[in-house]
Design a protein around this motif. Structure first.
Motif, PDB file in Angstrom:
ATOM      1  N   ALA A  29       0.814  -1.221   0.000  1.00 44.64           N
ATOM      2  CA  ALA A  29       0.000   0.000   0.000  1.00 44.64           C
ATOM      3  C   ALA A  29       0.847   1.269   0.000  1.00 44.64           C
ATOM      4  CB  ALA A  29      -0.929   0.003   1.209  1.00 44.64           C
ATOM      5  N   LYS A  30       2.097   1.159   0.413  1.00 43.28           N
ATOM      6  CA  LYS A  30       2.979   2.336   0.426  1.00 43.28           C
ATOM      7  C   LYS A  30       3.492   2.674  -0.965  1.00 43.28           C
ATOM      8  CE  LYS A  30       4.662   1.137   5.067  1.00 43.28           C
ATOM      9  NZ  LYS A  30       5.836   0.663   5.843  1.00 43.28           N
ATOM     10  N   ARG A  31       3.370   1.738  -1.875  1.00 45.64           N
ATOM     11  CA  ARG A  31       3.914   1.931  -3.227  1.00 45.64           C
ATOM     12  C   ARG A  31       2.875   2.630  -4.101  1.00 45.64           C
ATOM     13  NH1 ARG A  31       6.892  -0.144  -0.154  1.00 45.64           N
ATOM     14  NH2 ARG A  31       7.425   2.055  -0.079  1.00 45.64           N
ATOM     15  N   LEU A  36       4.100  -2.118 -10.390  1.00 51.18           N
ATOM     16  CA  LEU A  36       4.400  -3.002  -9.266  1.00 51.18           C
ATOM     17  C   LEU A  36       3.160  -3.816  -8.878  1.00 51.18           C
ATOM     18  CD1 LEU A  36       6.312  -4.020  -7.100  1.00 51.18           C
ATOM     19  CD2 LEU A  36       5.682  -2.049  -5.690  1.00 51.18           C
ATOM     20  N   TYR A  37       1.979  -3.178  -8.876  1.00 50.04           N
ATOM     21  CA  TYR A  37       0.751  -3.915  -8.583  1.00 50.04           C
ATOM     22  C   TYR A  37       0.559  -5.038  -9.600  1.00 50.04           C
ATOM     23  CZ  TYR A  37      -0.853  -0.561  -5.075  1.00 50.04           C
ATOM     24  OH  TYR A  37      -0.974   0.205  -3.950  1.00 50.04           O
ATOM     25  N   ASP A  38       0.891  -4.761 -10.859  1.00 54.06           N
ATOM     26  CA  ASP A  38       0.762  -5.776 -11.897  1.00 54.06           C
ATOM     27  C   ASP A  38       1.752  -6.916 -11.662  1.00 54.06           C
ATOM     28  OD1 ASP A  38      -0.281  -6.774 -14.409  1.00 54.06           O
ATOM     29  OD2 ASP A  38       1.638  -6.203 -15.291  1.00 54.06           O
ATOM     30  N   ALA A  39       2.981  -6.583 -11.331  1.00 57.31           N
ATOM     31  CA  ALA A  39       4.007  -7.606 -11.099  1.00 57.31           C
ATOM     32  C   ALA A  39       3.655  -8.486  -9.905  1.00 57.31           C
ATOM     33  CB  ALA A  39       5.363  -6.932 -10.887  1.00 57.31           C
ATOM     34  N   VAL A  40       3.171  -7.871  -8.823  1.00 60.19           N
ATOM     35  CA  VAL A  40       2.769  -8.627  -7.644  1.00 60.19           C
ATOM     36  C   VAL A  40       1.592  -9.542  -7.987  1.00 60.19           C
ATOM     37  CG1 VAL A  40       1.747  -8.456  -5.343  1.00 60.19           C
ATOM     38  CG2 VAL A  40       3.661  -6.981  -5.963  1.00 60.19           C
ATOM     39  N   GLY A  41       0.642  -9.014  -8.770  1.00 60.87           N
ATOM     40  CA  GLY A  41      -0.518  -9.803  -9.163  1.00 60.87           C
ATOM     41  C   GLY A  41      -0.127 -11.039  -9.949  1.00 60.87           C
ATOM     42  N   TYR A 189     -10.775  -6.162   3.551  1.00 57.89           N
ATOM     43  CA  TYR A 189     -10.274  -5.971   2.191  1.00 57.89           C
ATOM     44  C   TYR A 189     -10.636  -4.550   1.777  1.00 57.89           C
ATOM     45  CZ  TYR A 189     -10.145  -6.066  -2.901  1.00 57.89           C
ATOM     46  OH  TYR A 189      -9.902  -5.762  -4.216  1.00 57.89           O
ATOM     47  N   GLU A 190      -9.639  -3.721   1.582  1.00 55.46           N
ATOM     48  CA  GLU A 190      -9.893  -2.330   1.221  1.00 55.46           C
ATOM     49  C   GLU A 190      -8.700  -1.790   0.437  1.00 55.46           C
ATOM     50  OE1 GLU A 190     -11.181   1.323   3.978  1.00 55.46           O
ATOM     51  OE2 GLU A 190     -12.648  -0.280   3.784  1.00 55.46           O
ATOM     52  N   PRO A 191      -8.685  -2.024  -0.880  1.00 56.37           N
ATOM     53  CA  PRO A 191      -7.545  -1.605  -1.690  1.00 56.37           C
ATOM     54  C   PRO A 191      -7.346  -0.094  -1.679  1.00 56.37           C
ATOM     55  CG  PRO A 191      -9.396  -2.274  -3.077  1.00 56.37           C
ATOM     56  CD  PRO A 191      -9.748  -2.643  -1.683  1.00 56.37           C
ATOM     57  N   THR A 192      -6.092   0.320  -1.783  1.00 53.49           N
ATOM     58  CA  THR A 192      -5.766   1.739  -1.781  1.00 53.49           C
ATOM     59  C   THR A 192      -6.247   2.389  -3.079  1.00 53.49           C
ATOM     60  OG1 THR A 192      -3.627   1.390  -2.847  1.00 53.49           O
ATOM     61  CG2 THR A 192      -3.691   1.290  -0.410  1.00 53.49           C
ATOM     62  N   LEU A 193      -6.231   3.713  -3.106  1.00 50.86           N
ATOM     63  CA  LEU A 193      -6.644   4.447  -4.301  1.00 50.86           C
ATOM     64  C   LEU A 193      -5.763   4.085  -5.487  1.00 50.86           C
ATOM     65  CD1 LEU A 193      -8.447   6.564  -5.641  1.00 50.86           C
ATOM     66  CD2 LEU A 193      -6.876   8.328  -4.814  1.00 50.86           C
ATOM     67  N   ASN A 194      -4.456   3.988  -5.282  1.00 50.70           N
ATOM     68  CA  ASN A 194      -3.562   3.617  -6.384  1.00 50.70           C
ATOM     69  C   ASN A 194      -3.835   2.200  -6.866  1.00 50.70           C
ATOM     70  OD1 ASN A 194      -2.030   5.941  -6.918  1.00 50.70           O
ATOM     71  ND2 ASN A 194      -0.758   5.582  -5.126  1.00 50.70           N
ATOM     72  N   HIS A 195      -4.120   1.313  -5.935  1.00 48.76           N
ATOM     73  CA  HIS A 195      -4.444  -0.063  -6.300  1.00 48.76           C
ATOM     74  C   HIS A 195      -5.734  -0.097  -7.120  1.00 48.76           C
ATOM     75  CE1 HIS A 195      -4.670  -4.506  -4.751  1.00 48.76           C
ATOM     76  NE2 HIS A 195      -4.717  -4.422  -6.061  1.00 48.76           N
ATOM     77  N   ILE A 196      -6.709   0.691  -6.723  1.00 49.73           N
ATOM     78  CA  ILE A 196      -7.973   0.780  -7.456  1.00 49.73           C
ATOM     79  C   ILE A 196      -7.744   1.309  -8.870  1.00 49.73           C
ATOM     80  CG2 ILE A 196     -10.130   2.107  -7.571  1.00 49.73           C
ATOM     81  CD1 ILE A 196     -10.292   1.705  -4.490  1.00 49.73           C
ATOM     82  N   LYS A 197      -6.861   2.292  -9.007  1.00 49.68           N
ATOM     83  CA  LYS A 197      -6.536   2.811 -10.341  1.00 49.68           C
ATOM     84  C   LYS A 197      -5.946   1.710 -11.219  1.00 49.68           C
ATOM     85  CE  LYS A 197      -5.793   7.639  -8.944  1.00 49.68           C
ATOM     86  NZ  LYS A 197      -4.792   8.722  -8.785  1.00 49.68           N
ATOM     87  N   PHE A 198      -5.101   0.872 -10.616  1.00 49.66           N
ATOM     88  CA  PHE A 198      -4.533  -0.260 -11.355  1.00 49.66           C
ATOM     89  C   PHE A 198      -5.641  -1.197 -11.837  1.00 49.66           C
ATOM     90  CE2 PHE A 198      -3.637  -4.813 -10.513  1.00 49.66           C
ATOM     91  CZ  PHE A 198      -2.925  -5.091 -11.668  1.00 49.66           C
ATOM     92  N   THR A 532     -10.426  -8.270 -10.184  1.00 46.38           N
ATOM     93  CA  THR A 532      -9.825  -8.772  -8.957  1.00 46.38           C
ATOM     94  C   THR A 532      -8.590  -7.945  -8.603  1.00 46.38           C
ATOM     95  OG1 THR A 532      -8.444 -10.375 -10.127  1.00 46.38           O
ATOM     96  CG2 THR A 532     -10.635 -11.111  -9.453  1.00 46.38           C
ATOM     97  N   PRO A 533      -8.140  -7.994  -7.364  1.00 48.17           N
ATOM     98  CA  PRO A 533      -7.002  -7.163  -6.965  1.00 48.17           C
ATOM     99  C   PRO A 533      -5.702  -7.505  -7.678  1.00 48.17           C
ATOM    100  CG  PRO A 533      -7.648  -8.658  -5.187  1.00 48.17           C
ATOM    101  CD  PRO A 533      -8.729  -8.700  -6.208  1.00 48.17           C
ATOM    102  N   ASP A 534      -5.609  -8.704  -8.269  1.00 50.52           N
ATOM    103  CA  ASP A 534      -4.394  -9.060  -9.012  1.00 50.52           C
ATOM    104  C   ASP A 534      -4.496  -8.687 -10.488  1.00 50.52           C
ATOM    105  OD1 ASP A 534      -6.337 -11.326  -8.788  1.00 50.52           O
ATOM    106  OD2 ASP A 534      -5.055 -12.177 -10.334  1.00 50.52           O
ATOM    107  N   GLY A 535      -5.633  -8.095 -10.898  1.00 52.03           N
ATOM    108  CA  GLY A 535      -5.758  -7.577 -12.256  1.00 52.03           C
ATOM    109  C   GLY A 535      -6.511  -8.442 -13.222  1.00 52.03           C
TER     110      GLY A 535
END
Length: 624
Positions: A29-31, A36-41, A189-198, A532-535
């Motif tokens: 969430a700090k990123r 990076l969200y895509d790579a983690v997913g 479960y509450e994704p960050t704003l940047n995660h939601i943008k992803f 989904t959160p992993d894209g």
């Protein structure tokens, strides 16, 4: 060296992922890197988030079930076993003028469920089936059989018509049947704003038609402090239609939030509404009048969303239509959802609750004295000739609603302001005739015909598809209906659809599947998807029917523990966020009387009975 610097190397993603394939979400969430969200997913998917045969599901293909005397085979398909969730063979059949699905598991035998309650209506709607655009850039490789390969894969036949974006699993209610909200799930479960943008961007990458409509949902999305920023992000990323799925209760206490939501770009509120009485709608019966008044004050339209059960609120479906028409200045539609019996439900309980699309339509016809008839309803793919024509005229791929014909039906109704008579759109517009003519014009253009001439032909012919004697007064004056249709077909004006909505009430019927009536042919054509959160982009009827391998598995992987959330907020339990209802105060208000007059008499129940109804449902009652 910081974590953000280290994870630039693919091998260092382990710094953000636990050994049991869960994301260290406070660190992620700090990123602010969408890459990076895509790579983690991708990494967490490879480590076990994606369904694995033998672990998450089985394939047990055996012989097809047999027909009995007096039965007619409609088609063959695949389904899932009610007991072991394995992929198995199934047949769709006709018996006693009803449509059934029968399936055979080698280990658990033959099982059967009602599919559609009227065979004749099923066959008529099957004639409206139409394949739409698939996707040119699949999100996942084909590793498993459908529906255990969702992501979307190359076999999927429909692009995303409506994207569901879950922004929280927190809720201010504690409905007894819900296992999704944070307290029951055991995590937040509450994704960050940047995660939601992803996630939003992932669905927009879809080709040939990117996702254009999104429903922001939960949990209860109004519990997010950054809801306005999320709505703005969706609009900035190109989503033309944004709707918010909510109980609406928050807006009763924060009317200015409704204005902010509207100004940020929400087009429609998608609001739970299971009936006109507290018996059928204990969730928000007392609050609805106040919520609708708030929406009216800020120019926001609402679609009411009843979940229909045979033993519960089927008797009120006609009243719900009348309620929508009476307050049509703020209510844009009523979208009925025959109950999806997800989870373990005994046969007797299924028979008590189960209702299918034709059953609800028949009840509406009966309760509205035949003013809205069964033949006035069309399956969703009937709209595809419109999309094909616009595509031919513009030369660009268009949004199509190509879900399976058995997934849903819809119509529009209007009430004449002078006579009060309710009329469905197909009673004054020849829907089939117009649809077929649009197909002719589309073929004319594809064969090299002039686009301009095609449009002139349509304008010349439009009037012949309208029966002006049956057209409601508000659309008959100065032939307003033709001007709206002209804007839609010739100008491709999105606002014209809004103008039509302001003069009508949309009635929808969407029956999401469960494991008992599951039909793989339907899910392959699903166009209502979750990101989904992993894209990945996952069809509704896999995401929710198999939560242990889709919804819950993905959201749990990107969650924080309930204990950590409570510590962070300084709460001792999630009860601190729960809504508490003051029944006496709500019933004493003028809006309550104004809205329910003629629909519900509050004196039919004692205060203690109302209190028990609310508390049994999971909403505490206060009396201060």
């Amino acid at each position: 060296m910081s974590i953000s610097e280290e994870v630039e190397k693919p091998g260092d993603l382990s710094l953000l992922i636990t050994d049991d394939a869960r994301v260290k979400y406070p660190e992620l969430a700090k990123r602010d890197s969408l890459e990076l969200y895509d790579a983690v997913g991708r990494e967490i998917r490879a480590r076990g988030l994606f369904p694995v045969r033998g672990q998450d599901f089985q394939v047990k293909i055996s012989a097809n079930p047999q027909l009995s005397p007096g039965e007619k085979l409609v088609r063959k398909t695949l389904s899932v076993c009610n007991e072991c969730r394995s992929l198995i063979r199934a047949i769709v059949l006709e018996r006693d003028n009803k449509i059934w699905i029968r399936k055979a598991c080698p280990d658990h035998g033959v099982m059967e469920e009602i599919y559609w309650g009227d065979a004749e209506f099923y066959y008529k709607k099957s004639m409206e089936a139409n394949e739409g655009h698939g996707i040119e850039n699949p999100y996942v490789d084909i590793l498993n059989a459908c529906p255990f390969n969702c992501g979307l894969c190359a076999r999927h036949r429909s692009h995303t018509a409506l994207l569901n974006l879950v922004i929280t699993n927190r809720c201010h209610l504690g409905c007894w049947y819900c296992f999704f909200y944070a307290q029951a799930a055991g995590y937040v479960y509450e994704p960050t704003l940047n995660h939601i943008k992803f996630m939003l961007a992932a669905a927009r990458r879809q080709k040939p038609v990117p996702a254009k409509a999104v429903q922001i949902t939960g949990g209860e999305p109004t519990m997010r402090d950054d809801l306005i920023e999320i709505i703005r992000a969706a609009k900035e990323l190109g989503y033309e239609h944004v709707q918010l799925n909510t109980t609406g209760i928050t807006f009763m206490f924060k009317p200015d939030l409704a204005r902010q939501v509207r100004e940020a770009g929400v087009n429609t509120i998608y609001m739970s509404f299971d009936g006109v009485s507290p018996i059928t709608n204990p969730k928000n019966h007392w609050e609805v009048p106040y919520i609708l008044d708030v929406f009216r004050s800020v120019g926001m339209g609402a679609v009411l969303v009843p979940t229909v059960t045979k033993s519960g609120n089927l008797k009120e479906v006609g009243a719900m239509v009348r309620f929508g028409l009476k307050f049509n200045d703020v209510i844009r539609g009523v979208n009925f959802q025959p109950i999806s019996l997800v989870g373990r439900v005994p046969r007797k309980e299924r028979e008590r609750l189960r209702v299918t699309i034709p059953d609800v339509i028949k009840a509406i016809e009966e309760q509205l004295d035949g003013q809205v008839r069964m033949e006035d309803w069309y399956s969703v793919p009937i709209t595809i000739p419109i999309s094909r024509f616009v595509e031919a005229v513009t030369g660009k791929p268009q949004f199509t609603m190509s879900n399976h014909f058995a997934c849903g039906t819809a119509t529009y109704v209007m009430q004449d302001r002078k006579t009060g008579r309710i009329t469905a759109l197909p009673q004054f517009i020849d829907v089939y005739g117009l649809s077929k003519y649009l197909e002719e014009l589309t073929e004319y253009i594809k064969r090299g015909g002039s686009r301009k001439i095609a449009m002139f032909k349509l304008l010349y012919k439009l009037n012949s598809f309208v029966d002006w004697k049956k057209t409601p007064e508000q659309l008959r004056k100065r032939k307003r209906l033709l001007r709206i249709i002209y804007k839609i077909f010739v100008k491709h004006d999105y606002n014209a659809l809004g103008e039509f909505h302001y003069n009508s009430l949309f009635l929808g019927m969407m029956h999401f599947m469960d494991e008992y009536n599951y039909d793989v042919a339907r899910v392959e054509r699903c166009d209502i998807h979750y990101v989904t959160p992993d894209g990945r982009v996952v069809p509704f009827c896999t995401f929710n029917v198999f939560p242990e391998i889709y919804r819950d598995k993905a959201q749990m992987a990107y969650s924080i523990s309930l204990k950590d959330y409570l510590r962070m907020k300084g709460f001792t339990s999630m009860a601190a966020e729960r809504y508490r209802r003051n029944i006496r105060k709500l019933e004493a208000g003028e809006p309550y009387r104004r809205y329910y007059e003629g629909f519900w008499d509050p004196s039919q129940l004692s205060y203690e009975e109302k209190k028990q109804i609310s508390m049994r449902f999971g909403v505490p009652v206060v009396e201060d």
